[in-house]
Design a protein around this motif. Structure first.
Motif, PDB file in Angstrom:
ATOM      1  N   SER A   1     -14.179  -8.266  17.925  1.00 25.52           N
ATOM      2  CA  SER A   1     -13.761  -9.022  16.739  1.00 25.52           C
ATOM      3  C   SER A   1     -12.441  -9.737  16.985  1.00 25.52           C
TER       4      SER A   1
ATOM      5  N   LYS B   1     -11.863 -13.597  16.449  1.00 27.05           N
ATOM      6  CA  LYS B   1     -10.831 -14.071  15.522  1.00 27.05           C
ATOM      7  C   LYS B   1      -9.820 -14.978  16.223  1.00 27.05           C
TER       8      LYS B   1
ATOM      9  N   ILE C   1      -7.947 -17.528  13.697  1.00 25.18           N
ATOM     10  CA  ILE C   1      -7.375 -16.603  12.702  1.00 25.18           C
ATOM     11  C   ILE C   1      -6.205 -15.851  13.326  1.00 25.18           C
ATOM     12  N   LEU C   2      -6.407 -15.340  14.522  1.00 26.76           N
ATOM     13  CA  LEU C   2      -5.338 -14.609  15.206  1.00 26.76           C
ATOM     14  C   LEU C   2      -4.728 -15.491  16.291  1.00 26.76           C
ATOM     15  N   ILE C   3      -3.461 -15.247  16.540  1.00 20.88           N
ATOM     16  CA  ILE C   3      -2.757 -16.021  17.565  1.00 20.88           C
ATOM     17  C   ILE C   3      -2.629 -15.138  18.803  1.00 20.88           C
TER      18      ILE C   3
ATOM     19  N   PHE D   1      -1.452  -5.223  19.706  1.00 23.62           N
ATOM     20  CA  PHE D   1      -1.188  -4.883  18.304  1.00 23.62           C
ATOM     21  C   PHE D   1      -0.258  -3.682  18.260  1.00 23.62           C
TER      22      PHE D   1
ATOM     23  N   THR E   1     -11.617 -18.324  16.520  1.00 23.18           N
ATOM     24  CA  THR E   1     -11.722 -19.081  15.264  1.00 23.18           C
ATOM     25  C   THR E   1     -10.346 -19.560  14.776  1.00 23.18           C
TER      26      THR E   1
END
Lengths: 339, 266
Positions: A67, A71, A76-78, A15, A74
Motif C-alpha cells: 500500500s 500511495k 499521496i505519500l512523499i 515511518f 498516486t
C-alpha cells in the motif's frame, strides 16, 4: 503496447512507529508525556517499470509495503528518496496535473459521498475532472451497461450494500477514463457474483482501452484471473518480478492427478504405482493423487495409469496460487531466519 | 477558469445537500438561537438594573443586546474546528490528494456552506427580534457595507486559524487539545462572553496585537458604529493582514505535514 508509463527507481520510505512498552498503569501514564519512537524502513529501494496496457498484480504479505508503494505512486505519500516517473510526472510534486491521468480505488475507503445519491457524486466528479456532457453521458452509460448501476444511481451511498457500493466506487474512479488505475483490495469482502462482475469489468477496460492497472490484493483469485505479470514484495524489497506462470513453475512443488476408471487391466502394476503417492481422495474407482514433482515426472505417471486401467476421466491440476504464495512466504521466512 | 469555478460550485452543491440531509438536526440547531438570545436578554437586563448605569463599557442595554444577538448569529460562521483533523486521522486525505482540486478551497467551502444555512437563519431571527423589540442603531450604508466585508473576513480568518489547529493532527494525532485551549481563549479574547469594551484597558491593548478580536468582535463594533470611518477601514485591513499571515503559516505547516502523513488504514 511497450510504451513505458511507470518507472520507479530506488524508492525508499521510512515511518516513525511507537515502540511498544509495558502495558501497566505507570507506563501508560508516562506515555502521555513521553513516548519512544523508532524509525522503520518500509521500502528498501524498490525498482520496477510498467508498460502501457499491463495488468500487474502487486503482492505481498501484510506490512510488506504494497500500500505504501501504491500511495507513493498516486502522490499521496512523499518518498524519502528515489526517483519516480509516471507518465512524465512526479506524482507528489506535480499532483494537480498528474491526478487527471490516474484513478484509484482503496477498498476500505470510500470516494463517494455518504449521504447523497450516487448520481450526485458522479456529477461532482464530472466537474472535478472537467468532462463535458457528451463525455460524461458516454462514460456513465458504459458503466451502467457493464456494472449494472442503473438501480443504484438515485440511492444514497449509505443505503447500498458493500458489493453495490464497490461497483459505484470503481465507476467513480474511472469516470474520467484514466490512463493508469491503482486498485488496492477492490474486491475485499465481496460475494462471488460481485467479484466476478468486477473482474470482468476490469478485464474489459484493460483490453479495450489499454488502461494500465496495478492491482494490490490478498485475493489470489483476482490475480489468477486478471494478471499476467506479478511483482512480489516482502519486507520492502521486491523478491519477484515477472510472469505469473513462471512464478508458479518456480515454486510449485506438486501437482494433483484426478482420475476415474471402469476396470483394472493390470491390478498388480496399478497397486504398485498408487502406493508411491499420497492419496488425497478415493471414492470407488475415483482417485485423487498428490504428485511430488521433485521425484516424479507427470506425463510418465499418466501413461502408467492409462496402461494399468481403463480410464474414463483424467485431470491434472496445479495448486492454487494461494498455496504457491504460502510456499513463497515460508521460503522468505526461512531466509530471514538464516540471515 | 470557468471549469475551475464549476468544479468548486459542484462541491458547494454537494456540501449543501449533505448539510440538509438531516433536517431535524438542522431545525433543532436553528431553534437554539432565539432561546439563547432570550437567556442573554434576561441576564443583561439584570446586570444593567443592578448597576443602575445607562452605559457599561460604552454600550447601552439595547446595544449590548444587539451585540449578543449578533454574537450568537456570527458564531455559526466563526469556525472553531474544521473537519480536516478527522480527514487526516481516518486516512480520507488520500482521496483528497488524488483529485485535481485544491484542498483548502474545498475545505473552506465546506465550512462555509455548512454554517451558511444556520447563520442566515440566525440573522433572520435577529432582524425579526430587532423589529419586535425596536432595537435600532445609528448606522449608515458605509458601515453596513464594511460590516458585510468584515463578516466575510472574519469567517476566512477563523477558518484559517481553525485549519492550522486541525493540521497539527499530522504531529499530534488530534486537534482537540488545540481547539479546546484556543477555543476558550478565542471565546474570551474575541468578545463572545463579554463585550471587549467592558474589559480593562491593559487587556484591550494586548488584545489588539492578537488575531482573536478580529474573529468576532470587529464586525459587531463596525455594525454598532463604534469606530470612526477611518478606524473601521483600519480594522478591516488588519483582518485582511491577519488572514495573509495565518495563511502563510498554514501553507508552511501543511507542506511539512504532508511529508509526515502516513495515510492510516491499508
Amino acid at each position: 503496447m511497450d510504451k513505458r508509463v511507470i518507472s520507479v527507481k530506488n524508492l525508499k520510505k521510512k515511518f516513525k512507529v511507537p515502540i511498544k512498552t509495558k502495558s501497566n498503569f505507570i507506563h501508560k501514564i508516562i506515555e502521555i508525556f513521553y513516548k519512544k519512537y523508532e524509525t522503520k524502513e518500509i521500502l528498501h529501494g524498490i525498482n520496477f517499470e510498467v508498460n502501457r496496457g499491463e495488468f500487474i498484480g502487486y503482492l505481498g504479505p501484510n506490512g510488506a509495503g504494497k500500500s505504501t508503494t501504491i500511495k507513493i505512486m498516486t502522490g499521496i505519500l512523499i518518498p524519502d528518496s528515489g526517483k519516480i516517473d509516471i507518465l512524465g510526472f512526479n506524482p507528489s510534486k506535480q499532483r494537480y496535473k498528474y491526478t487527471f491521468n490516474i484513478g484509484a480505488v482503496f477498498g476500505h475507503k470510500s470516494l463517494l459521498w455518504y449521504d447523497i445519491p450516487v448520481i450526485e457524486s458522479f456529477k461532482l466528479y464530472k466537474d472535478v475532472y472537467e468532462l463535458n456532457e457528451k463525455e460524461f453521458n458516454e462514460r456513465l452509460n458504459f458503466f451502467i451497461d457493464k456494472l449494472k448501476l442503473d438501480k443504484y444511481l438515485h440511492i444514497p451511498v449509505r443505503k447500498l450494500s458493500l458489493g453495490e457500493r464497490m461497483r459505484c466506487e470503481i465507476a467513480a474512479s474511472l469516470l474520467h477514463n484514466p490512463k493508469i488505475v491503482f486498485l488496492d483490495e477492490p474486491t475485499i469482502g465481496l460475494d462471488v457474483v460481485a467479484k466476478e462482475e468486477i473482474r470482468n469489468f476490469l478485464r474489459t477496460i484493460n483490453k479495450k482501452e489499454k488502461t494500465t492497472i496495478i492491482l494490490t490484493t490478498h485475493d489470489m483469485g483476482d490475480i489468477e484471473e486478471l494478471c499476467k505479470r506479478v511483482i512480489l514484495i516482502d519486507e520492502g524489497k521486491i523478491v519477484y518480478d515477472g510472469d505469473l506462470d513462471k512464478l508458479k513453475a518456480k515454486y510449485v512443488k506438486s501437482k494433483e492427478i484426478k482420475f476415474e476408471f471402469t476396470k483394472l487391466k493390470k491390478k498388480q502394476e496399478f497397486d504398485k504405482l498408487i502406493k508411491q503417492f499420497e492419496i488425497i481422495e478415493k471414492t470407488g474407482n475415483y482417485y485423487k493423487l498428490k504428485i511430488d514433482l521433485t521425484k516424479f515426472d507427470v506425463p510418465k505417471i499418466v501413461k502408467q495409469i492409462m496402461d494399468s486401467c481403463e480410464v474414463i476421466d483424467l485431470n491434472i491440476t496445479e495448486p492454487k496460487l494461494e498455496a504457491v504464495m504460502r510456499e513463497i512466504y515460508k521460503h522468505q521466512d526461512k531466509i530471514r531466519k538464516q540471515t | 477558469m470557468k471549469r475551475t469555478f464549476k468544479k468548486y460550485l459542484s462541491h458547494a452543491r454537494c456540501y449543501f445537500n449533505e448539510t440538509t440531509a438531516y433536517k431535524i438536526q438542522l431545525l433543532a440547531s436553528l431553534l437554539w438561537y432565539p432561546i439563547m438570545l432570550g437567556l442573554f436578554a434576561m441576564l443583561w437586563n439584570i446586570v444593567y438594573t443592578l448597576r443602575g448605569d445607562n452605559l457599561i463599557g460604552g454600550l447601552t442595554l439595547t446595544e449590548t443586546l444587539i451585540y449578543f444577538g449578533l454574537v450568537r448569529a456570527l458564531i455559526y460562521i466563526r469556525i472553531g474546528k474544521t473537519k480536516t483533523s478527522r480527514v487526516i486521522i481516518r486516512g480520507r486525505l488520500d482521496y483528497e490528494l488524488i483529485r485535481p482540486t485544491y484542498y483548502f478551497i474545498k475545505s473552506c467551502l465546506r465550512e462555509f456552506v455548512k454554517s451558511l444555512v444556520q447563520f442566515a437563519a440566525a440573522l433572520f431571527f435577529f432582524f425579526i427580534i430587532s423589529l419586535i423589540f425596536g432595537w435600532k442603531v445609528q448606522t449608515n450604508i458605509f458601515s453596513l457595507i464594511l460590516f458585510l466585508i468584515s463578516i466575510m473576513l472574519m469567517f476566512l480568518l477563523s477558518y484559517v486559524f481553525a485549519e492550522i489547529m486541525s493540521i497539527l493532527t499530522f504531529w499530534f494525532k488530534s486537534d482537540n487539545p488545540f481547539t479546546w485551549l484556543f477555543g476558550g481563549i478565542l471565546r474570551f479574547c474575541g468578545g463572545e462572553l463579554v463585550p471587549l469594551s467592558m474589559l480593562p484597558l491593559w487587556f484591550a491593548t494586548i488584545n489588539n496585537y492578537l488575531p482573536f478580536k478580529y474573529m468576532i468582535a470587529t464586525p459587531i463594533y463596525i455594525y454598532l458604529n463604534k469606530y470612526p470611518i477611518l478606524e473601521s477601514l483600519q480594522q478591516v485591513g488588519l483582518q485582511f493582514i491577519w488572514i495573509i499571515i495565518l495563511f502563510l503559516i498554514l501553507s508552511i505547516i501543511w507542506n511539512k505535514g504532508l511529508k509526515r502523513y502516513d495515510s492510516q488504514g491499508g
